[in-house]
Design an enzyme around this catalytic site. Structure first.
Site, PDB file in Angstrom:
ATOM      1  N   HIS A   1     -10.297  11.734  78.693  1.00  0.00           N
ATOM      2  CA  HIS A   1      -8.901  11.654  78.271  1.00  0.00           C
ATOM      3  C   HIS A   1      -8.709  12.551  77.055  1.00  0.00           C
ATOM      4  O   HIS A   1      -7.719  13.263  76.972  1.00  0.00           O
ATOM      5  CB  HIS A   1      -8.536  10.201  77.965  1.00  0.00           C
ATOM      6  CG  HIS A   1      -7.091   9.986  77.696  1.00  0.00           C
ATOM      7  ND1 HIS A   1      -6.107  10.370  78.585  1.00  0.00           N
ATOM      8  CD2 HIS A   1      -6.443   9.439  76.623  1.00  0.00           C
ATOM      9  CE1 HIS A   1      -4.920  10.054  78.085  1.00  0.00           C
ATOM     10  NE2 HIS A   1      -5.101   9.492  76.894  1.00  0.00           N
TER      11      HIS A   1
ATOM     12  N   LYS B   1      -7.574  19.123  77.849  1.00  0.00           N
ATOM     13  CA  LYS B   1      -6.383  19.066  76.993  1.00  0.00           C
ATOM     14  C   LYS B   1      -6.510  20.018  75.814  1.00  0.00           C
ATOM     15  O   LYS B   1      -5.509  20.358  75.173  1.00  0.00           O
ATOM     16  CB  LYS B   1      -6.146  17.640  76.497  1.00  0.00           C
ATOM     17  CG  LYS B   1      -5.638  16.669  77.557  1.00  0.00           C
ATOM     18  CD  LYS B   1      -5.326  15.307  76.943  1.00  0.00           C
ATOM     19  CE  LYS B   1      -4.824  14.309  77.969  1.00  0.00           C
ATOM     20  NZ  LYS B   1      -5.887  13.818  78.878  1.00  0.00           N
TER      21      LYS B   1
ATOM     22  N   HIS C   1      -1.491  17.901  75.912  1.00  0.00           N
ATOM     23  CA  HIS C   1      -1.406  16.624  76.634  1.00  0.00           C
ATOM     24  C   HIS C   1      -0.173  16.653  77.535  1.00  0.00           C
ATOM     25  O   HIS C   1       0.956  16.655  77.049  1.00  0.00           O
ATOM     26  CB  HIS C   1      -1.328  15.469  75.635  1.00  0.00           C
ATOM     27  CG  HIS C   1      -1.517  14.123  76.255  1.00  0.00           C
ATOM     28  ND1 HIS C   1      -1.417  13.886  77.615  1.00  0.00           N
ATOM     29  CD2 HIS C   1      -1.798  12.913  75.693  1.00  0.00           C
ATOM     30  CE1 HIS C   1      -1.626  12.607  77.857  1.00  0.00           C
ATOM     31  NE2 HIS C   1      -1.868  12.003  76.709  1.00  0.00           N
TER      32      HIS C   1
ATOM     33  N   PHE D   1      -0.315   4.550  76.840  1.00  0.00           N
ATOM     34  CA  PHE D   1       0.363   3.596  75.970  1.00  0.00           C
ATOM     35  C   PHE D   1       0.593   2.290  76.735  1.00  0.00           C
ATOM     36  O   PHE D   1       0.785   2.289  77.945  1.00  0.00           O
ATOM     37  CB  PHE D   1       1.705   4.150  75.507  1.00  0.00           C
ATOM     38  CG  PHE D   1       1.615   5.109  74.350  1.00  0.00           C
ATOM     39  CD1 PHE D   1       0.401   5.530  73.839  1.00  0.00           C
ATOM     40  CD2 PHE D   1       2.770   5.604  73.768  1.00  0.00           C
ATOM     41  CE1 PHE D   1       0.332   6.410  72.771  1.00  0.00           C
ATOM     42  CE2 PHE D   1       2.720   6.492  72.698  1.00  0.00           C
ATOM     43  CZ  PHE D   1       1.507   6.897  72.195  1.00  0.00           C
TER      44      PHE D   1
END
Length: 411
Positions: A303, A334, A339, A398
């Site tokens: 991630h 990324k 992102h 999130f």
């Protein structure tokens, strides 16, 4: 008999370019797609950089009349679906249409349209709002427009799970094929929200890098001097297909999806659970889903957002993989794309598949100063040739929503 799921088509748009060839070439050469924001005047913003898609003309793929009915996130998704469709060579007919579905997710949806037409309504009145305003911004209209364009009459839905969206979309599409609900799924993620409100909102949460004077070095996952993520945009759509279905038509196969898991941290609206406990549980469940051992994984597309959460993900990887964690390669693309929010999981699954098929691990660029809390092999600054068999792609969003996809080289 277990139905196996392979990838037979790819379409991708990112700050690195339009199409698979340009994106993969840029990733392998360690190119950054980050630059100054050009979409709006951000001179009074604390953050003035982003990963914008440049040189994209939706009318090269979609008719002028239809373009006007869509916000940019739909332009990207439909274009990528068209590219993936062409790449796959699959023909959608009345005979097979009900076995072909679409599952394309988005994190924030039509925020540009909302901002634009809010001003129109205030300044010119409600009669000046286009009748296409609502279909422009609804999250599921990415899938809807792809379905309409292709004539795909099978499962048609979407997921909206923040930064885990693309991974969840691919994982749920994988499950639909495994469960015999479809033979083919067009799946992935899309996003385009480089707008004043979005940039201001993320900046207010102190999530963004403020390395405005050096944008190409701003996204630096796992580096000690990382100071936040860089917002990007784009889309990644893959054609997932049941193996025997693909073999019958002699399809090109990029790789196989063999495992998927999702779960929740149940901890905080934006922060990850301490020590990456939720992420670790998700990776363990994905390994169990694939029926493999931790030491079978050769590469993780992390991630890796260039925030403090990079240390948490590192901790989670070490929890799951033990001694093998330091023998694996772990990198964050990324560092090059920024992102991509809802599009991230789709694009990063594509890079993972390309790594497997080409034996090249994408680098983590801008890795200059090691962080004692981030002590794995992050493939710093240069791509690396390697014999790969299995790759994992992580996405954590999130709300504490996690997604992990596992892919295998096909032979």
């Amino acid at each position: 008999m277990t139905r196996r799921v392979v990838v037979t088509g790819i379409g991708v748009i990112s700050p690195l370019g339009i199409g698979l060839e340009k994106n993969w070439e840029a990733v392998c050469s360690g190119t950054s797609g980050i630059g100054p924001i050009t979409r709006f005047d951000c001179s009074d913003f604390p953050v003035t950089i982003a990963g914008e898609v440049r040189g994209f003309d939706p009318e090269a793929y979609i008719s002028h009349k239809e373009v006007k009915k869509m916000d940019t996130f739909i332009h990207y998704a439909l274009t990528c679906a068209i590219l993936a469709h062409e790449d796959s060579g699959i023909e959608v007919t009345e005979a097979n249409a009900e076995r072909i579905g679409v599952l394309v997710g988005v994190g924030l949806g039509g925020l540009p349209a909302i901002e634009k037409y809010h001003l129109v309504c205030l300044e010119k009145g409600p009669k000046k709002i286009t009748p296409f305003f609502i279909p422009m911004l609804i999250a599921n209209l990415a899938s809807g427009q792809v379905s309409i364009h292709l004539g795909a009459k099978g499962p048609n839905t979407c997921v909206v799970t923040a930064c885990a969206t693309g991974t969840h979309a691919l994982g749920e599409a994988y499950k639909l094929i495994r469960e015999d609900e479809a033979d083919v799924m067009f799946a992935g993620g899309t996003e385009s929200v480089i707008t004043p409100l979005c940039v201001a909102g993320f900046n207010a949460s102190r999530a963004l890098s403020q390395r405005n004077d050096d944008p190409q070095r701003a996204s630096r996952p796992f580096d000690r001097d990382r100071d936040g993520f860089v917002i990007g945009e784009g889309s990644g759509v893959l054609v997932l297909e049941e193996l025997e279905h693909a073999k019958k038509r002699n399809a090109k196969i990029y790789g196989e999806i063999i495992g998927y898991a999702l779960n929740g941290d149940a901890y905080h609206i934006t922060a990850t659970s301490p020590g990456g406990e939720g992420a670790a549980r998700c990776m363990k469940r994905a390994l169990a889903s694939a029926g493999i051992n931790p030491e079978d994984v050769d590469y993780i597309n992390a991630h890796g957002t260039s925030t403090q959460a990079d240390a948490t993900e590192t901790s989670a990887i070490k929890t799951v993989f033990g001694d093998h964690a330091k023998k694996m390669m772990v990198s964050s693309t990324k560092s090059m794309t920024g992102h991509l929010l809802g599009a991230a999981g789709g694009v990063e699954a594509i890079f993972s598949l390309m790594a497997l098929g080409n034996g090249i691990v994408p680098p983590t660029i801008n890795y200059e100063t090691p962080d004692p809390e981030c002590d794995l092999d992050y493939v710093p600054n240069q791509a690396r040739e390697a014999n790969l068999n299995i790759a994992m792609s992580n996405s954590f969003g999130f709300g504490g929503t996690n997604g992990v996809l596992i892919m295998k080289k096909f032979d």
